[in-house]
Write a protein that holds these residues in place. Structure first.
Motif: not given
Length: 101
Positions: A8-28, A30-38
């Motif tokens: 599937v064609p993909t696009r690189q994400l170039y953005a500044q994401i708030r650190e608290d959102l990034y860390l929350s998404a990464k933790a969630r 990990a809880e779901m046992r899926v890659p952050l990209r997914t």
């Protein structure tokens, strides 16, 4: 270990994401046992499809789910389409995203 190419064609994400959102998404993710990209792709898809986590939030019905419009949409290209003024206005509002009449 080489990365596998996605079919599937993909696009690189170039953005500044708030650190608290990034860390929350990464933790969630990990809880779901899926890659952050997914996790992010699923979240974006849910947001674009209008799916909401809160049951109290109103579910917006799409004008495109209308049986009559669906029948007309299955006609050959070039077939005349007959819409009422209300149907045409609703389609235009949904397509443009405006509540104005």
């Amino acid at each position: 270990m080489p990365r596998q190419k996605s079919s599937v064609p993909t696009r690189q994400l170039y953005a500044q994401i708030r650190e608290d959102l990034y860390l929350s998404a990464k933790a969630r993710a990990a809880e779901m046992r899926v890659p952050l990209r997914t996790f992010l792709e699923n979240a974006l898809e849910m947001a674009l499809n209008g799916e909401q986590d809160h049951p109290s939030a109103p579910k917006r019905e799409s004008i495109w789910n209308d049986e009559y419009l669906s029948m007309q949409g299955r006609q050959p290209v070039g077939s005349p389409v007959q819409l009422s003024t209300d149907e045409a206005s609703a389609i235009l509002r949904e397509a443009v995203g405006s509540e104005a009449r």
